[in-house]
Design a protein around this motif. Structure first.
Motif, PDB file in Angstrom:
ATOM      1  N   UNK A  58     104.226  33.737 -73.960  1.00  0.00           N
ATOM      2  CA  UNK A  58     102.978  33.389 -74.645  1.00  0.00           C
ATOM      3  C   UNK A  58     102.658  34.403 -75.726  1.00  0.00           C
ATOM      4  N   UNK A  59     102.884  35.672 -75.434  1.00  0.00           N
ATOM      5  CA  UNK A  59     102.641  36.738 -76.409  1.00  0.00           C
ATOM      6  C   UNK A  59     103.557  36.564 -77.616  1.00  0.00           C
ATOM      7  N   UNK A  60     104.828  36.281 -77.379  1.00  0.00           N
ATOM      8  CA  UNK A  60     105.763  36.120 -78.503  1.00  0.00           C
ATOM      9  C   UNK A  60     105.451  34.879 -79.331  1.00  0.00           C
ATOM     10  N   UNK A  63     102.705  36.031 -81.612  1.00  0.00           N
ATOM     11  CA  UNK A  63     103.183  36.982 -82.615  1.00  0.00           C
ATOM     12  C   UNK A  63     104.030  36.318 -83.702  1.00  0.00           C
ATOM     13  N   UNK A  64     104.755  35.277 -83.321  1.00  0.00           N
ATOM     14  CA  UNK A  64     105.712  34.661 -84.248  1.00  0.00           C
ATOM     15  C   UNK A  64     105.218  33.313 -84.736  1.00  0.00           C
ATOM     16  N   UNK A  65     103.894  33.195 -84.820  1.00  0.00           N
ATOM     17  CA  UNK A  65     103.241  32.035 -85.448  1.00  0.00           C
ATOM     18  C   UNK A  65     103.680  30.703 -84.853  1.00  0.00           C
ATOM     19  N   UNK A  66     103.917  30.699 -83.555  1.00  0.00           N
ATOM     20  CA  UNK A  66     104.230  29.451 -82.890  1.00  0.00           C
ATOM     21  C   UNK A  66     105.639  28.940 -83.090  1.00  0.00           C
ATOM     22  N   UNK A  67     106.495  29.748 -83.732  1.00  0.00           N
ATOM     23  CA  UNK A  67     107.891  29.339 -83.912  1.00  0.00           C
ATOM     24  C   UNK A  67     108.592  29.424 -82.554  1.00  0.00           C
ATOM     25  N   UNK A  68     108.816  28.278 -81.916  1.00  0.00           N
ATOM     26  CA  UNK A  68     109.310  28.254 -80.547  1.00  0.00           C
ATOM     27  C   UNK A  68     110.702  28.857 -80.418  1.00  0.00           C
TER      28      UNK A  68
END
Length: 223
Positions: A58-60, A63-68
């Motif tokens: 969830x944190x990542x 941090x990465x603008x929702x880029x799964x």
């Protein structure tokens, strides 16, 4: 009410962190294309510290603008890096934590260890410490169980261990997310501990019912 279940956080509460999360995070965001020299890195690191205790995937994602794809790549690298640090002997228990857990269980209290790490990372920590059978249950975020600050980890432990009343639960952790999760679960005791990332003021502001110097102080509180 007599306590039936104690849900304990791991890193920072029962397991010494000693900067392992930050080191693993640095490797994780590097895999996503963000080096320590990148202008985004300081802000990302601040966010990781602020969200200690929460589910790492969830944190990542945040941090990465929702880029799964990037988030999953970073999370996988985080798990690998943390597991390597653990395997290298960088993982130690908080002094007295093991005795507390054994003592609670000897008194008939169920104990669950919870974490924001992935199940595989949690297992590597437990194996490294020789804690595979120390607690009644070990829980991590996964299918159908959201990470902190949601109450799922506490409530899942209550269901699996047959707690009769959520008011008979005590929760302890070192972050505001741990505290919020415990409060949302309905636990009567939600203790913050000062051996991890949270300060006394932060834990009190989050709503901790008690703030303890260490997990070693929990049994006397419950008594």
């Amino acid at each position: 009410m007599n306590t039936e279940l104690v849900v304990l956080d791991m890193a920072g509460t029962t397991v010494a962190d000693d900067g392992l999360v930050v080191r693993a995070f640095t490797a994780a965001v590097a895999a996503a294309g963000v080096s320590e020299e990148d202008s985004r890195y300081p802000g990302m690191l601040d966010y990781v510290v602020e969200t200690m205790g929460q589910s790492k995937i969830t944190v990542f994602r945040a941090l990465l603008d929702g880029d799964e794809d990037l988030a999953r790549r970073a999370n996988s690298e985080f798990e690998n890096a943390y597991a390597k640090l653990v395997a290298d002997g960088r993982c130690e228990p908080i002094p007295g934590a093991e005795d507390v857990i054994r003592g609670l269980r000897a008194d008939g209290v169920k104990v669950a260890l919870s974490t924001g790490f992935a199940p595989a990372t949690q297992r590597s920590i437990l194996d490294a410490l020789g804690w595979a059978d120390l607690a009644d249950l070990a829980l991590a975020p996964g299918d159908g169980v959201r990470g902190r600050p949601f109450p799922d980890l506490v409530l899942a432990a209550a269901l699996r261990l047959g707690v009769t009343d959520v008011r008979r639960i005590a929760v302890a952790g070192d972050t505001p997310s741990d505290v919020l999760s415990g409060l949302r679960s309905g636990a009567s005791v939600v203790a913050g501990v000062l051996t991890g990332s949270g300060s006394r003021a932060e834990l009190a502001e989050a709503g901790a019912t008690h703030v303890l110097d260490s997990i070693r102080d929990l049994p006397s509180l419950l008594a």
